[in-house]
Design an enzyme around this catalytic site. Structure first.
Site, mmCIF file in Angstrom:
data_model
loop_
_atom_site.group_PDB
_atom_site.id
_atom_site.type_symbol
_atom_site.label_atom_id
_atom_site.label_comp_id
_atom_site.label_asym_id
_atom_site.label_seq_id
_atom_site.Cartn_x
_atom_site.Cartn_y
_atom_site.Cartn_z
ATOM 1 N N ALA A 122 0.845 -1.153 -0.140
ATOM 2 C CA ALA A 122 0.063 -0.049 0.120
ATOM 3 C C ALA A 122 1.101 1.181 0.195
ATOM 4 O O ALA A 122 2.146 1.108 0.392
ATOM 5 C CB ALA A 122 -0.852 -0.010 1.315
ATOM 6 N N CYS A 123 0.406 2.357 -0.573
ATOM 7 C CA CYS A 123 1.486 3.450 -0.643
ATOM 8 C C CYS A 123 0.376 4.630 -0.721
ATOM 9 O O CYS A 123 -0.821 4.722 -0.913
ATOM 10 C CB CYS A 123 1.915 3.235 -2.160
ATOM 11 S SG CYS A 123 2.287 1.805 -2.685
#
Length: 400
Positions: A122-123
């Site tokens: 996730a970013c």
């Protein structure tokens, strides 16, 4: 700039975070020559049990040793589909780990490590234009894999004595998910960060990605690293990155030097997304209409906000305002809970016009790490079981 460095120092001092070590890797050297000092430094600094050891334990938890052996033909096929340049780097890194007393690593496991991007990351990525026209690009990268912070490094790739790119890398993963391209020593022409695209699904299967790789599509980390070597400017980079096939959907956040040189490209496997007719497949900064930044997490940006990170980060950007859109301001936004969370492994900051690149490795409590790693292990094991079923029922070795 001094204020940004001072803020980083305060953040690092007030927590267990640390500035990621920085190394120059000479592409004119053999793969083993350029990796040896980096591997030796990390082993001496942290010890194998705090670097690649936890990752190997994770891999043998999501597939047993017997299952790794069983699926060996698949990993061999994927490995042989990688370009020779990357095969040589993987083999060199594997050789170094074995020489340091760890023959338990298999080539298949090293091959799987090259699929880090597909392992449920996730970013948060932001590209912004200050009121003075300066472009800034920053990102958090969140992973639940164990030990990553201790083999996170800033790598400057050098060719013919000249720096061609700066990159944040997990050493052992030969691709690049965050980087900056240079044509001249003190100015980068463009920068990139990659965010996984979730499609709203809690679990994205591996099988489709594996099928794409078997059909000849290249690993996305290798594609980005190659682009950071070959593409001279923002325009050339966005043209290539919007069209080149990739094995899994993604968001590519690209920054440049000139005013307006910032964009989120939403990618399907075979090109830029139609974005449900919204026109946001290619979503550039548009200051004339008040859009002085673009922000992406892991969900389609034309859909209603359901991601807490995205709301918090947008609120943070509105709080700092366009005049506060600089390295210091973006670092504050990316350091805000829950944008900064228990899965965040690093924050990278890029300012292309002065060739500025910095990586902070983000640390968390032992309890938080254990929880995050357990959740990741459960997710990846489920996906590996599905892949194992596909392998046993449908896989046929390639004739190539």
């Amino acid at each position: 700039m001094l204020r940004t460095v001072a803020l980083m120092a305060v953040l690092v001092t007030a927590s267990a975070d640390f500035i990621a070590p920085r190394f120059a890797m000479d592409l004119d050297q053999s793969p083993k020559q350029r990796y040896t000092p980096v591997v030796n430094y990390l082993l001496a600094k942290h010890g194998y049990e705090n670097v690649w050891g936890p990752l190997h334990n994770f891999l043998t938890a999501v597939l047993t040793e017997e299952e790794w052996k069983e699926t060996g033909p698949l990993w061999d096929e994927i490995f042989l589909g990688y370009p020779t340049f990357y095969q040589e780097e993987i083999l060199a890194f594997h050789e170094l780990i074995v020489e340091n007393g760890h023959p338990e690593w298999t080539r298949g496991q090293m091959t799987m490590v090259q699929l880090f991007y597909e392992v449920e990351d996730a970013c948060t990525s932001i590209v912004a234009e200050n009121t003075n026209g300066t472009m800034f690009h920053s990102r958090n990268l969140d992973y639940g894999l164990p030990g990553l912070q201790n083999f996170t490094a800033t790598i400057d790739f050098v060719k013919n004595g000249k720096k061609v790119s700066s990159n944040t890398m997990y050493i052992g993963y030969c691709g690049v998910l965050t980087g900056q391209h240079f044509e001249t020593p003190n100015r980068a022409e463009w920068s990139i960060s990659l965010d996984q695209r979730f499609y709203g699904k809690s679990v994205i299967p591996y099988e489709d990605t594996i099928k794409e790789l078997r059909a000849g599509t290249q690993n996305v980390g290798f594609t980005l690293r190659d682009a950071l070597y070959t593409e001279a400017n923002f325009t050339a980079a966005t043209k290539l990155l919007g069209a080149k096939p990739i094995p899994a959907p993604a968001y590519l956040i690209v920054g440049g030097v000139e005013k307006g040189d910032g964009v989120v490209i939403t990618r399907d496997r075979n090109g830029t997304s139609a974005a449900s007719g919204t026109g946001r497949g290619y979503w550039p900064i548009d200051t004339s209409n008040g859009a002085w930044y673009r922000l992406e997490t892991n969900f389609d940006n034309w859909e209603p906000i359901t991601d807490g990170r995205r709301k918090t980060a947008n609120d943070g950007m509105h709080s700092i305002g366009q005049s506060g859109a600089n390295n210091e301001g973006l670092l504050k936004v990316l350091s805000t809970p829950n944008v900064l969370n228990d899965g965040t492994t690093y924050t990278a900051q890029m300012q292309n016009d002065i060739g500025y690149y910095y990586t902070i490795a983000r640390e968390h409590s032992a309890e938080a790490n254990a929880k995050t790693n357990a959740e990741m292990r459960k997710t990846v094991r489920a996906k590996m079981v599905n892949l194992l079923h596909w392998f046993r029922t449908e896989y046929k070795p390639s004739k190539l």
